[in-house]
Design an enzyme around this catalytic site. Structure first.
Site, mmCIF file in Angstrom:
data_model
loop_
_atom_site.group_PDB
_atom_site.id
_atom_site.type_symbol
_atom_site.label_atom_id
_atom_site.label_comp_id
_atom_site.label_asym_id
_atom_site.label_seq_id
_atom_site.Cartn_x
_atom_site.Cartn_y
_atom_site.Cartn_z
ATOM 1 N N CYS C 150 21.761 13.124 23.276
ATOM 2 C CA CYS C 150 20.818 12.346 22.450
ATOM 3 C C CYS C 150 19.940 11.403 23.268
ATOM 4 C CB CYS C 150 21.571 11.563 21.377
ATOM 5 S SG CYS C 150 22.995 10.643 21.969
ATOM 6 N N HIS C 242 18.060 5.469 19.312
ATOM 7 C CA HIS C 242 18.168 5.048 20.709
ATOM 8 C C HIS C 242 16.795 4.572 21.184
ATOM 9 C CE1 HIS C 242 22.137 6.472 20.623
ATOM 10 N NE2 HIS C 242 22.067 7.532 21.391
#
Lengths: 344, 344, 344, 344
Positions: C150, C242
């Site tokens: 990710c 993120h």
């Protein structure tokens, strides 16, 4: 053909939510935006610090903001949504109604006035007829309808569902989200790793608005309900969604199953913003939870769970999205009710 | 000369807090540490994942952990502090008492047993005499004293201060910190931007332990107090400090001023871990708050504020540090009480 | 007609997200769910602790979970999505491919294997041809495609947009959401009022996967790109999204305007889950922000902003939704790519 | 006998921290408090909204606040601590120095002026001699010393410890606490479940102040160090403690062990507020962490860990308490340095 509507206090947090809801609304068309004198004359894009989680609608962004003054709002606007600070609302809202505008207001001023309908459509739509009294007494062509405080809206529908059991005493403790205080209302240093057991004037609102909402209108006068309510309010570090612990004592026997069934069966309405199921009942003892359940029914549903026989009567928890069901969405719903009932 | 003490369940969260409090304690000397079989034989440093916010005491770090078994604890140990999981406590604690050890336990098992004193020293130190009954009935040389659950400890001292007014009904709603569930008890995804209106078995603990703590011991039997308590429990995203909203209804008239005065005047004890002022009363309506007030009195004080005449009786808020006043500190205080009363 | 698909590791956090995405997907039909031996034979409703923010799809809830074994998956299933823990993935994924299944996997095992395509469709769809090499070498009828980690997916598309400037050195510092560690991966006591400057093996993934993704496939061999990457990874208390600080040094002159233009112009694809605009460029210096921008493009867009001439080259920030764009959505997108390219 | 000191800007967040540190300080005695004109004439208790986590000192509470004007401060005050907003500091600080006061200031104005010593005592105490130049040039009897920005203070001591390796390039990414923005600086709605990759003017401060701090003073002129620094700054939802990811490239070989050893060995000073160990080095890869490590050395230590060979040079993380080591404590330390060096 869409009703032309205006938003009073269009640059604030609830004002922005109102625009987010009204812009795509098929029955309404945004035709006027007002704000404080310092914003008047500016494009909405410049006047508002847009903080809602969807982009600012392009057509609204280019509208010119006017002062919050009846003379500045076009005559063909039929419905006003007000999210003015209550001190300003108290001053200018009556002038708009006198000038003939019909208004659905989220501001706390005048909520408890005898001739002002305080409405949650699914609970007390019939109180709308109080507008006849209001117009008679005030000589207004316009009209003023209020929605209650966000923490009141969260638990009153659950009480309404239990009314048949003869409610006598209610204790309610709230865990309220920071958005209820407005964008700048709670600083991060106040609330990270913390909770605040106080919200100014909030407890009184739950205690008094609830009785008015559950009251009876006899065509001439509104009598408040006899249920007694005691409230204790807390701010916690959730973004959206007020969670409330409720204890109720009733004349009739009221089991957890009775309560869950009554809430599940409590009817929603056919208004455009009404959720299909008004009160969503959870069997899981640890629900509802703010982050998981606040967006049920597009943010317009109430949820309830944790039904348990208490030392005194019954206890349960309930939840609603405070800026949707509890503020902007509540005002829009009242606007839809006014439209359906021929007030526009 | 310091009393030699042991910690049962020394590697857990409360066990670590116990070591943090006992290591510098002038009256106690840590002489035994027990944990599960898998840790037995290891140095404490290896056995425990030290998570307390002060460094691990060097001498304790090098001690060897034993199994939680009376045969493994040296005979010259006079006092045991237990923070075993309740299922394990239920199994092994009696064996230690039978083997002659005096025990101050934080585990929830046996708290409601008729012959086990459940003690908050400032509230019901006289219940300690129940140990005579306990020893008679069980034939123990040792003895077992329990402290209540963290959420119970938070509000019972405030009720004790009001007892003279003839308390009848109490509603309490809790906003509890994540540390109350142990280091791994609440995941971050459960609690960020969220609250959970449920803690397993917690409500029952507040409702029953409070009545036992406020009860009368007549030399032979302990009768529970007649006050009725209804509790609703919530987990919120604070690290330490349980905040509670309380409503009380009493036989006598009880004003906010009466309540504040009674709490302010409620005496502390002279035990080493007792705070100078047991209940710290705030005039500011928005206090106490967990982050600001949990460390009052070294984490051993209770704080209270927000006194207000309620729709029913009186309402106020109270707060205590749940892992200090509510767990490890509570056990240490009970150990000090046992020492002062000649049980060691 | 929809392709029949299976989910390996269907009860875990990414497995649940996969089901949420696949259930309404018009091109795929969920036909098999696998989990650990202890779940095999149970209804999915019983086997999974459903934690996704939309209700569990009814038809999926009633499916029976099987063991993660090729013999247990129906032969007419054409595509598998794998979200197995990497240690288990390393063990069983090859067996599925050998048994003829085509697999889009989110597990970290084998990502860096020479004959396994590691794919972000908008960046290196041409690497898919590496499957010919894979099938030749391994003798598989099936095939295995991986999506990157990710945190890698978040910044590699922005590097791809700048590749024409001759990237030489990249520094990246990450602020990663707790959901990246799985539902139970980060406890509340670790992260409230805190940040953790370490995520096991994460830095190496950004440093190596990025070079493979940007590498060239010449029909026979995949050569990794020459750009050098240094990563530093942090966990913070965001739920999803993120955020990454990036510095790039390039052979060619690279101004903030050049970079913003190149990212804005970088093309998306026509796959069903592709966002209309792949990289959303913000002019506001304080964007992107996780809570405000993670759901852009249905959670499948990347966002970038804060472009500034740095002491060394250029700096900017980028963001992606880690469980959508960075995990489940990435696997589904790779499944769509496999379908479009005739591998099913 | 204690030096009589005054606090300029005594009602603000850093001003309150200064009072908390100065009140019990054996070498200093608070003799003057200034604030804005609107507070002048009030008791400090009334003028300040006290928000520090220890009670307001009684004697300070009863002092009368004056305007921030040299004529209002008693002549027998020998040392001033300034935490004025920088725009106001730029205006009035020179007037105090001209009037003969020696000043240790935390305000950002004039930090980069050629004749103003910017001091971290453990790093560049010798720059204090620049005061001779300052007095010559400005004709002041007084003197002005500045401490750097909180984010600068966090990483510069670690660079100073590595200077012998010939530092050439530094990248630093910061995760900064909300208290750095002042009590009202970051709203809860901005930062819950979020991070903000931008702090106005902050990056420039790290990039320029660091070079001045590491520069050489030859008795006449201060030359800035040649190390080049690139900074990227983020706000996260921690209350206190700035965490920073650092990469350094040096002329000499610099291994993780070399770096850890050099930091461990870097000397502290004997000033009263100096920590025993200036840089606390952690072996655990996941430390330092803000909540666990910010109070090391009474909030005056720096901590470092996560040393790792990077793709380019070396990387590590460091941490300091931003309102203690990074602001109020930094000013007090500079005051102690001025005292020790005979400037008072």
């Amino acid at each position: 053909m869409a009703v032309r509507v205006g938003v009073l206090g269009a640059t604030g947090a609830v004002g922005q939510r109102l625009i987010q809801l009204l812009d795509p609304h098929p029955e309404f068309e945004i035709a006027a935006l007002t704000a404080s004198a310092s914003s008047a004359g500016k494009q909405y894009r410049q006047a508002a610090k847009w903080r809602v989680d969807s982009p600012i609608p392009e057509d609204v962004a280019e509208m010119t903001v006017t002062a919050t003054d009846p003379d500045e709002v076009p005559d063909d606007v039929d419905l006003l949504f007000s999210s003015l600070p209550s001190s300003i609302g108290a001053e200018v809202e009556p002038a708009f109604c006198e000038a003939g505008y019909v208004m659905s207001s989220n501001s706390s001023n005048a909520r408890m006035a005898e001739d002002v309908p305080l409405i949650i459509p699914e609970v007390n739509a019939d109180h709308l007829e109080l507008l006849e009294v209001q117009r008679d007494e005030r000589g207004w062509d316009g009209a003023m309808v209020k929605n209650p405080n966000c923490s009141t809206i969260t638990f009153v529908p659950t009480l309404a569902a239990l009314e048949e059991f003869g409610l006598e005493r209610v204790h309610v403790s709230t865990l309220q989200a920071v958005s209820g205080a407005g964008y700048d209302g709670v600083t991060s240093m106040e609330i990270i790793d913390n909770a605040i057991p106080y919200i100014g004037s909030e407890e009184e609102k739950l205690e008094t608005e609830s009785r008015k909402l559950l009251g009876e209108f006899d065509g001439a006068e509104l009598s408040h309900d006899s249920v007694e309510v005691a409230a204790s309010c807390n701010r916690i570090s959730t973004l959206d969604g007020h969670l409330e612990n409720v204890w109720v004592e009733a004349q009739e026997e009221l089991t957890p199953e009775d309560a869950a069934d009554a809430m599940e069966a409590y009817p929603s309405l056919d208004l455009r913003s009404s959720p299909d199921q008004l009160i969503h009942v959870f069997e899981e003892p640890d629900r509802p939870q703010p982050r998981l359940d606040r967006t049920l029914g597009g943010g317009m549903a109430i949820s309830a769970g944790g039904f348990r026989e208490s030392t005194f009567g019954l206890q349960y928890n309930c939840l609603a999205h405070n800026t949707m069901r509890g503020a902007a969405g509540a005002s829009v719903l009242n606007g839809e009710l006014l439209l359906e009932n021929g007030y526009l």
